[in-house]
Design a protein around this motif. Structure first.
Motif, PDB file in Angstrom:
ATOM      1  N   ASP A 134     -16.784   1.749   0.601  1.00  0.00           N
ATOM      2  CA  ASP A 134     -16.386   3.077   0.291  1.00  0.00           C
ATOM      3  C   ASP A 134     -15.196   3.524   0.927  1.00  0.00           C
ATOM      4  O   ASP A 134     -14.779   4.632   1.277  1.00  0.00           O
ATOM      5  N   PHE A 135     -14.299   2.383   1.395  1.00  0.00           N
ATOM      6  CA  PHE A 135     -12.867   2.628   1.900  1.00  0.00           C
ATOM      7  C   PHE A 135     -12.213   1.496   2.000  1.00  0.00           C
ATOM      8  O   PHE A 135     -12.661   0.278   1.997  1.00  0.00           O
ATOM      9  N   GLY A 136     -10.645   1.815   1.662  1.00  0.00           N
ATOM     10  CA  GLY A 136     -10.227   0.591   1.510  1.00  0.00           C
ATOM     11  C   GLY A 136     -10.160   0.048   0.324  1.00  0.00           C
ATOM     12  O   GLY A 136      -9.789   0.317  -0.842  1.00  0.00           O
ATOM     13  N   THR A 137      -9.960  -1.590   0.171  1.00  0.00           N
ATOM     14  CA  THR A 137     -10.023  -2.039  -1.201  1.00  0.00           C
ATOM     15  C   THR A 137     -11.079  -1.630  -2.188  1.00  0.00           C
ATOM     16  O   THR A 137     -12.044  -1.348  -1.834  1.00  0.00           O
ATOM     17  N   GLY A 138     -10.624  -1.392  -3.411  1.00  0.00           N
ATOM     18  CA  GLY A 138     -11.521  -0.652  -4.355  1.00  0.00           C
ATOM     19  C   GLY A 138     -11.803   0.918  -4.218  1.00  0.00           C
ATOM     20  O   GLY A 138     -12.472   1.528  -4.982  1.00  0.00           O
ATOM     21  N   ALA A 139     -11.027   1.698  -3.014  1.00  0.00           N
ATOM     22  CA  ALA A 139     -11.353   2.914  -2.678  1.00  0.00           C
ATOM     23  C   ALA A 139     -10.060   3.623  -2.426  1.00  0.00           C
ATOM     24  O   ALA A 139      -9.790   4.068  -1.397  1.00  0.00           O
ATOM     25  N   GLY A 140      -9.115   3.724  -3.257  1.00  0.00           N
ATOM     26  CA  GLY A 140      -7.802   4.206  -2.772  1.00  0.00           C
ATOM     27  C   GLY A 140      -7.787   5.937  -2.981  1.00  0.00           C
ATOM     28  O   GLY A 140      -6.925   6.220  -2.263  1.00  0.00           O
ATOM     29  N   PHE A 141      -8.825   6.383  -3.345  1.00  0.00           N
ATOM     30  CA  PHE A 141      -8.900   7.890  -3.497  1.00  0.00           C
ATOM     31  C   PHE A 141      -7.847   8.530  -4.258  1.00  0.00           C
ATOM     32  O   PHE A 141      -7.824   9.942  -4.070  1.00  0.00           O
ATOM     33  N   TYR A 142      -6.735   7.780  -4.819  1.00  0.00           N
ATOM     34  CA  TYR A 142      -5.825   8.435  -5.667  1.00  0.00           C
ATOM     35  C   TYR A 142      -4.993   9.423  -5.075  1.00  0.00           C
ATOM     36  O   TYR A 142      -4.573  10.604  -5.300  1.00  0.00           O
ATOM     37  N   VAL A 143      -4.819   9.174  -3.651  1.00  0.00           N
ATOM     38  CA  VAL A 143      -3.835   9.849  -2.715  1.00  0.00           C
ATOM     39  C   VAL A 143      -2.658   8.914  -2.503  1.00  0.00           C
ATOM     40  O   VAL A 143      -2.657   7.803  -2.444  1.00  0.00           O
ATOM     41  N   ASP A 144      -1.530   9.689  -2.110  1.00  0.00           N
ATOM     42  CA  ASP A 144      -0.488   9.162  -1.193  1.00  0.00           C
ATOM     43  C   ASP A 144      -0.548   9.066   0.320  1.00  0.00           C
ATOM     44  O   ASP A 144      -0.504  10.263   0.940  1.00  0.00           O
ATOM     45  N   SER A 145      -1.167   7.740   0.877  1.00  0.00           N
ATOM     46  CA  SER A 145      -1.262   7.838   2.394  1.00  0.00           C
ATOM     47  C   SER A 145       0.038   8.356   3.223  1.00  0.00           C
ATOM     48  O   SER A 145       1.195   7.970   2.773  1.00  0.00           O
ATOM     49  N   THR A 146      -0.312   9.021   4.291  1.00  0.00           N
ATOM     50  CA  THR A 146       0.615   9.281   5.210  1.00  0.00           C
ATOM     51  C   THR A 146       0.753   8.774   6.573  1.00  0.00           C
ATOM     52  O   THR A 146       1.757   8.791   7.131  1.00  0.00           O
ATOM     53  N   THR A 147      -0.503   8.240   6.983  1.00  0.00           N
ATOM     54  CA  THR A 147      -0.678   7.569   8.296  1.00  0.00           C
ATOM     55  C   THR A 147      -0.112   6.178   8.182  1.00  0.00           C
ATOM     56  O   THR A 147       0.203   5.529   7.154  1.00  0.00           O
ATOM     57  N   ALA A 148       0.251   5.883   9.435  1.00  0.00           N
ATOM     58  CA  ALA A 148       1.273   4.721   9.566  1.00  0.00           C
ATOM     59  C   ALA A 148       0.627   3.523   8.955  1.00  0.00           C
ATOM     60  O   ALA A 148       1.354   2.563   8.488  1.00  0.00           O
ATOM     61  N   LYS A 149      -0.657   3.327   9.305  1.00  0.00           N
ATOM     62  CA  LYS A 149      -1.214   2.089   8.952  1.00  0.00           C
ATOM     63  C   LYS A 149      -1.634   1.716   7.251  1.00  0.00           C
ATOM     64  O   LYS A 149      -1.355   0.723   6.758  1.00  0.00           O
ATOM     65  N   TRP A 150      -1.569   3.023   6.588  1.00  0.00           N
ATOM     66  CA  TRP A 150      -1.732   2.675   5.181  1.00  0.00           C
ATOM     67  C   TRP A 150      -0.752   3.126   4.195  1.00  0.00           C
ATOM     68  O   TRP A 150      -0.705   3.117   2.947  1.00  0.00           O
ATOM     69  N   LYS A 151       0.520   4.083   4.699  1.00  0.00           N
ATOM     70  CA  LYS A 151       1.284   4.487   3.859  1.00  0.00           C
ATOM     71  C   LYS A 151       2.198   3.606   3.364  1.00  0.00           C
ATOM     72  O   LYS A 151       2.722   3.951   2.282  1.00  0.00           O
ATOM     73  N   ASN A 152       2.378   2.247   3.669  1.00  0.00           N
ATOM     74  CA  ASN A 152       3.064   1.332   2.999  1.00  0.00           C
ATOM     75  C   ASN A 152       2.606   0.877   1.581  1.00  0.00           C
ATOM     76  O   ASN A 152       3.213   0.292   0.777  1.00  0.00           O
ATOM     77  N   ASN A 153       1.444   0.930   1.605  1.00  0.00           N
ATOM     78  CA  ASN A 153       0.563   0.444   0.266  1.00  0.00           C
ATOM     79  C   ASN A 153      -0.236   1.413  -0.487  1.00  0.00           C
ATOM     80  O   ASN A 153      -0.438   1.365  -1.586  1.00  0.00           O
ATOM     81  N   TYR A 154      -0.992   2.287   0.195  1.00  0.00           N
ATOM     82  CA  TYR A 154      -1.942   3.294  -0.430  1.00  0.00           C
ATOM     83  C   TYR A 154      -1.380   4.351  -0.751  1.00  0.00           C
ATOM     84  O   TYR A 154      -1.555   5.344  -0.299  1.00  0.00           O
ATOM     85  N   ASN A 155      -0.808   4.228  -1.873  1.00  0.00           N
ATOM     86  CA  ASN A 155       0.049   5.321  -2.672  1.00  0.00           C
ATOM     87  C   ASN A 155      -0.552   5.224  -4.201  1.00  0.00           C
ATOM     88  O   ASN A 155       0.472   5.439  -5.034  1.00  0.00           O
ATOM     89  N   MET A 156      -1.811   5.481  -4.244  1.00  0.00           N
ATOM     90  CA  MET A 156      -2.332   5.639  -5.646  1.00  0.00           C
ATOM     91  C   MET A 156      -1.956   6.811  -6.494  1.00  0.00           C
ATOM     92  O   MET A 156      -1.945   6.973  -7.920  1.00  0.00           O
ATOM     93  N   TYR A 157      -1.685   7.835  -5.774  1.00  0.00           N
ATOM     94  CA  TYR A 157      -1.298   9.089  -6.531  1.00  0.00           C
ATOM     95  C   TYR A 157       0.032   9.011  -7.346  1.00  0.00           C
ATOM     96  O   TYR A 157       0.336   9.104  -8.498  1.00  0.00           O
TER      97      TYR A 157
END
Length: 284
Positions: A97-120
């Motif tokens: 329920d987090f990470g792969t398969g769970a992008g939650f359709y947001v644009d990430s802002t935290t350093a670890k996730w903002k380069n890739n997890y930008n599903m919005y």
């Protein structure tokens, strides 16, 4: 950007295309399925379907039966993926329920996730724009949006945060108030940080309070045998939040006895949603 057609499947007089492309927002290769109905004399409206946790483009295209009604009414249907895959971020594959398969359709802002997890931005900006270039027969100015669970949340957020972009919205068992439930707290906390004010722009219950765009009825189906209904989904919170705004009385929440959270539930009511969107897409 070019889309690679990996497979073409004939179905209900149209074609289901299994595509791959490189995304500048996720910085990964992304899969997407696209069903195009039988050829028409005018440009074809589009329905965007956002899937739920753990899903890929295959789940809905294989189990929802949406393509039958897309062919019947004459709209294309688009099935994107639910997250980047293979971003090689520590922890992205540790839980379902987090990470792969769970992008939650947001644009990430935290350093670890903002380069890739930008599903919005990937969904609402990049994917639709690029597909319109590759498939000019599709009318991406006449588009509606729907989804299931996490994807139902994503559909509501897309509709409410981008007034007028989508002609209509519906959802199957959506996460309606993610800021206050475990799924939302886990994903928003990691992707967006601890400032809960930043979570509100991805929370349908918060967005609907101040929505001031075009008004079309929102259709929601929710199974009463859904194990996540009370703990994670909370559609009644959305209705309550709408009472003092422009959406008061415009949400059609259908609670259906005996149904769970699965694609058996979705496929049972997909015709209602297809009709809902076909009306607003001007198809009848």
């Amino acid at each position: 950007m070019s889309f690679k057609v990996n497979t073409t499947i004939s179905q209900f007089g149209g074609q289901l295309l299994k595509l791959t492309h490189e995304s500048r927002f996720t910085k990964t290769s992304m899969d997407v399925n696209l069903f195009i109905p039988p050829a028409q004399t005018k440009k074809i409206p589009v329905l965007l379907y956002l899937s739920g946790l753990t899903c890929t483009p295959q789940n809905a295209s294989e189990k929802s039966f949406f393509q039958y009604f897309a062919s019947k009414y004459g709209f294309a249907i688009l099935f994107p993926d639910t997250s980047p895959r293979g971003a090689q971020i520590e922890g992205e594959d540790e839980s379902w329920d987090f990470g792969t398969g769970a992008g939650f359709y947001v644009d990430s802002t935290t350093a670890k996730w903002k380069n890739n997890y930008n599903m919005y931005s990937y969904i609402h900006k990049e994917l639709l724009t690029e597909l319109s270039k590759s498939y000019p027969e599709l009318d991406f100015n006449n588009i509606s949006i729907t989804g299931h669970s996490m994807g139902g949340m994503g559909a509501l957020v897309g509709y409410l945060s981008l007034p007028g972009k989508y002609k209509s919205v519906s959802a199957f068992a959506p996460i309606c108030n993610p800021s206050i439930v475990q799924w939302g707290e886990k994903n928003f906390g990691n992707y967006l940080g601890n400032n809960k004010d930043d979570w509100k722009k991805y929370d349908p219950t918060e967005l609907i309070k101040n929505y001031n765009g075009p008004i079309t009825d929102i259709l929601i189906h929710q199974g009463l045998n859904d194990n996540f209904y009370q703990s994670q989904l909370k559609p009644e919170n959305l209705l309550e939040a709408a009472k003092n705004g422009n959406y008061n009385g415009k949400i059609d929440l259908r609670l259906v006895d005996g149904y769970d959270h699965s694609y058996f539930f979705i496929s049972s009511f997909v015709e209602d949603h297809a009709k809902h969107h076909a009306k607003y897409l001007g198809l009848y």
